[in-house]
Design an enzyme around this catalytic site. Structure first.
Site, PDB file in Angstrom:
ATOM      1  N   LYS A  14     -38.706  22.296  -6.591  1.00  0.00           N
ATOM      2  CA  LYS A  14     -39.590  22.762  -5.510  1.00  0.00           C
ATOM      3  C   LYS A  14     -40.965  22.094  -5.588  1.00  0.00           C
ATOM      4  O   LYS A  14     -41.483  21.620  -4.587  1.00  0.00           O
ATOM      5  CB  LYS A  14     -39.756  24.291  -5.573  1.00  0.00           C
ATOM      6  CG  LYS A  14     -38.456  25.060  -5.450  1.00  0.00           C
ATOM      7  CD  LYS A  14     -38.681  26.571  -5.450  1.00  0.00           C
ATOM      8  CE  LYS A  14     -39.193  27.133  -6.763  1.00  0.00           C
ATOM      9  NZ  LYS A  14     -38.202  27.173  -7.852  1.00  0.00           N
ATOM     10  N   ARG A  89     -40.649  35.971  -4.194  1.00  0.00           N
ATOM     11  CA  ARG A  89     -39.592  36.034  -5.203  1.00  0.00           C
ATOM     12  C   ARG A  89     -38.934  37.400  -5.238  1.00  0.00           C
ATOM     13  O   ARG A  89     -37.962  37.588  -5.986  1.00  0.00           O
ATOM     14  CB  ARG A  89     -40.187  35.753  -6.575  1.00  0.00           C
ATOM     15  CG  ARG A  89     -39.947  34.334  -7.106  1.00  0.00           C
ATOM     16  CD  ARG A  89     -40.672  34.216  -8.429  1.00  0.00           C
ATOM     17  NE  ARG A  89     -40.151  33.220  -9.301  1.00  0.00           N
ATOM     18  CZ  ARG A  89     -40.672  31.987  -9.425  1.00  0.00           C
ATOM     19  NH1 ARG A  89     -41.658  31.602  -8.662  1.00  0.00           N
ATOM     20  NH2 ARG A  89     -40.178  31.165 -10.306  1.00  0.00           N
ATOM     21  N   ARG A 128     -38.034  18.864 -19.093  1.00  0.00           N
ATOM     22  CA  ARG A 128     -39.423  19.016 -18.649  1.00  0.00           C
ATOM     23  C   ARG A 128     -40.264  19.614 -19.784  1.00  0.00           C
ATOM     24  O   ARG A 128     -41.418  19.244 -19.973  1.00  0.00           O
ATOM     25  CB  ARG A 128     -39.476  19.914 -17.403  1.00  0.00           C
ATOM     26  CG  ARG A 128     -40.884  20.072 -16.826  1.00  0.00           C
ATOM     27  CD  ARG A 128     -40.864  20.757 -15.470  1.00  0.00           C
ATOM     28  NE  ARG A 128     -40.728  22.196 -15.571  1.00  0.00           N
ATOM     29  CZ  ARG A 128     -40.588  23.020 -14.524  1.00  0.00           C
ATOM     30  NH1 ARG A 128     -40.543  22.543 -13.296  1.00  0.00           N
ATOM     31  NH2 ARG A 128     -40.466  24.319 -14.694  1.00  0.00           N
ATOM     32  N   ARG A 134     -45.367  23.414 -20.994  1.00  0.00           N
ATOM     33  CA  ARG A 134     -45.122  24.781 -20.511  1.00  0.00           C
ATOM     34  C   ARG A 134     -44.280  25.539 -21.523  1.00  0.00           C
ATOM     35  O   ARG A 134     -43.147  25.159 -21.806  1.00  0.00           O
ATOM     36  CB  ARG A 134     -44.390  24.732 -19.161  1.00  0.00           C
ATOM     37  CG  ARG A 134     -45.315  24.566 -17.987  1.00  0.00           C
ATOM     38  CD  ARG A 134     -44.557  24.520 -16.679  1.00  0.00           C
ATOM     39  NE  ARG A 134     -43.791  25.719 -16.422  1.00  0.00           N
ATOM     40  CZ  ARG A 134     -43.260  25.997 -15.237  1.00  0.00           C
ATOM     41  NH1 ARG A 134     -43.425  25.166 -14.227  1.00  0.00           N
ATOM     42  NH2 ARG A 134     -42.562  27.101 -15.059  1.00  0.00           N
ATOM     43  N   ARG A 146     -35.013  33.257 -17.031  1.00  0.00           N
ATOM     44  CA  ARG A 146     -35.620  32.993 -15.715  1.00  0.00           C
ATOM     45  C   ARG A 146     -34.545  32.792 -14.663  1.00  0.00           C
ATOM     46  O   ARG A 146     -34.676  33.245 -13.521  1.00  0.00           O
ATOM     47  CB  ARG A 146     -36.525  31.764 -15.791  1.00  0.00           C
ATOM     48  CG  ARG A 146     -37.896  32.082 -16.379  1.00  0.00           C
ATOM     49  CD  ARG A 146     -38.528  30.887 -17.041  1.00  0.00           C
ATOM     50  NE  ARG A 146     -38.778  29.795 -16.118  1.00  0.00           N
ATOM     51  CZ  ARG A 146     -38.929  28.520 -16.503  1.00  0.00           C
ATOM     52  NH1 ARG A 146     -38.833  28.201 -17.785  1.00  0.00           N
ATOM     53  NH2 ARG A 146     -39.167  27.590 -15.618  1.00  0.00           N
TER      54      ARG A 146
HETATM   55  P1  ADP Z   1     -40.116  27.976 -12.140  1.00  0.00           P
HETATM   56  O1  ADP Z   1     -39.648  28.232 -10.747  1.00  0.00           O
HETATM   57  O2  ADP Z   1     -39.825  26.585 -12.610  1.00  0.00           O
HETATM   58  O3  ADP Z   1     -39.701  29.022 -13.102  1.00  0.00           O
HETATM   59  P2  ADP Z   1     -42.880  28.651 -11.428  1.00  0.00           P
HETATM   60  O4  ADP Z   1     -43.988  27.757 -11.786  1.00  0.00           O
HETATM   61  O5  ADP Z   1     -42.575  28.845  -9.982  1.00  0.00           O
HETATM   62  O6  ADP Z   1     -41.669  27.994 -12.201  1.00  0.00           O
HETATM   63  O7  ADP Z   1     -43.068  30.075 -12.083  1.00  0.00           O
HETATM   64  C1  ADP Z   1     -43.325  30.245 -13.463  1.00  0.00           C
HETATM   65  C2  ADP Z   1     -43.417  31.745 -13.792  1.00  0.00           C
HETATM   66  O8  ADP Z   1     -44.540  32.318 -13.075  1.00  0.00           O
HETATM   67  C3  ADP Z   1     -42.221  32.600 -13.375  1.00  0.00           C
HETATM   68  O9  ADP Z   1     -41.185  32.586 -14.342  1.00  0.00           O
HETATM   69  C4  ADP Z   1     -42.895  33.989 -13.226  1.00  0.00           C
HETATM   70  O10 ADP Z   1     -43.107  34.581 -14.481  1.00  0.00           O
HETATM   71  C5  ADP Z   1     -44.261  33.652 -12.658  1.00  0.00           C
HETATM   72  N1  ADP Z   1     -44.251  33.691 -11.163  1.00  0.00           N
HETATM   73  C6  ADP Z   1     -44.405  32.633 -10.339  1.00  0.00           C
HETATM   74  N2  ADP Z   1     -44.330  33.025  -9.047  1.00  0.00           N
HETATM   75  C7  ADP Z   1     -44.105  34.367  -9.062  1.00  0.00           C
HETATM   76  C8  ADP Z   1     -43.907  35.351  -8.055  1.00  0.00           C
HETATM   77  N3  ADP Z   1     -43.907  35.045  -6.755  1.00  0.00           N
HETATM   78  N4  ADP Z   1     -43.708  36.637  -8.442  1.00  0.00           N
HETATM   79  C9  ADP Z   1     -43.714  36.973  -9.740  1.00  0.00           C
HETATM   80  N5  ADP Z   1     -43.864  36.099 -10.738  1.00  0.00           N
HETATM   81  C10 ADP Z   1     -44.064  34.790 -10.414  1.00  0.00           C
END
Ligand code: ADP
Length: 190
Positions: A14, A89, A128, A134, A146
């Site tokens: 994404k 989400r 990654r 990260r 996740r």
């Molecule tokens: P990825 O999709 O690769 O896991 P993101 O950078 O989108 O990575 O998200 C990393 C973390 O940030 C998620 O695992 C969650 O803990 C938190 N997070 C991100 N966006 C949200 C959201 N919309 N609601 C709740 N937690 C979120």
């Protein structure tokens, strides 16, 4: 205004695609993951709270996430449109986003979803993790959690947008350019 939700499991690509699409369509890219990481880096109160969830592979609570996202949308009041990445989400986040768009006499035009098999996701995220710094990419257990949270809490949003005829699935395996083309084929119809 064109407002797009870029959707898909962790590691689907994404963020990579959003960077390309924002230039191509002159949209503002809002990534809740990036916002949390920025706050963690700057050791804000929000960052400390978010980190305690993110390090376990859990979602940050809706109330906190929605408040942060709404503030970023307000900061970009003049935008041509948005690419939402990593948000919504949960169903509560999707309902809140619909309300926010409505308050601006706008709407979400489409959810475009990158579809990638789980084993490829784990592979990509571990890779990654070798360079991203990260912590949530460094541990296979956290990665698998996740992906599980995605299926348990997030995947249902496909139904939410499909019910409004706004869901578009796209094959997320291929070169970056190939996938951009597939996404653009959808966005150009909006
Ligand atoms: P990825 O999709 O690769 O896991 P993101 O950078 O989108 O990575 O998200 C990393 C973390 O940030 C998620 O695992 C969650 O803990 C938190 N997070 C991100 N966006 C949200 C959201 N919309 N609601 C709740 N937690 C979120």
């Amino acid at each position: 205004m064109k407002n797009i939700v870029l959707f898909g499991p962790p590691g689907a690509g994404k963020g990579t695609q959003a960077e390309v699409l924002k230039e191509k369509y002159q949209l503002v890219h809002l990534s809740t993951g990036d916002m949390f990481r920025y706050n963690i880096k700057n050791a804000t109160e929000l960052g400390v709270l978010a980190k305690s969830y993110m390090d376990k592979g859990h979602l940050v609570p809706d109330e906190v996430t929605i408040k942060m996202l709404n503030a970023e949308v307000e900061k970009n009041a003049g935008a041509n449109g948005f690419i939402f990445d990593g948000f919504p989400r949960t169903e509560a986040q999707a309902a809140s986003l619909a309300e926010l768009m409505d308050s601006k006499d706008s709407q979400i035009n489409a959810m475009v979803a990158l579809e990638v098999d789980d084993e490829i996701l784990v592979e990509r995220l571990l890779k990654r993790g070798e360079t991203s710094g990260r912590s949530d990419d460094a541990d296979e257990g956290v990665i698998r959690n996740r992906i599980k949270v995605y299926y348990d809490e997030t995947a249902i949003l496909k139904d939410f947008y499909q019910a409004q005829d706004k869901y578009h699935g796209v094959d997320g395996v291929g070169t970056i350019e190939e996938i951009t083309e597939r996404l653009s084929a959808v966005i150009d119809t909006l």
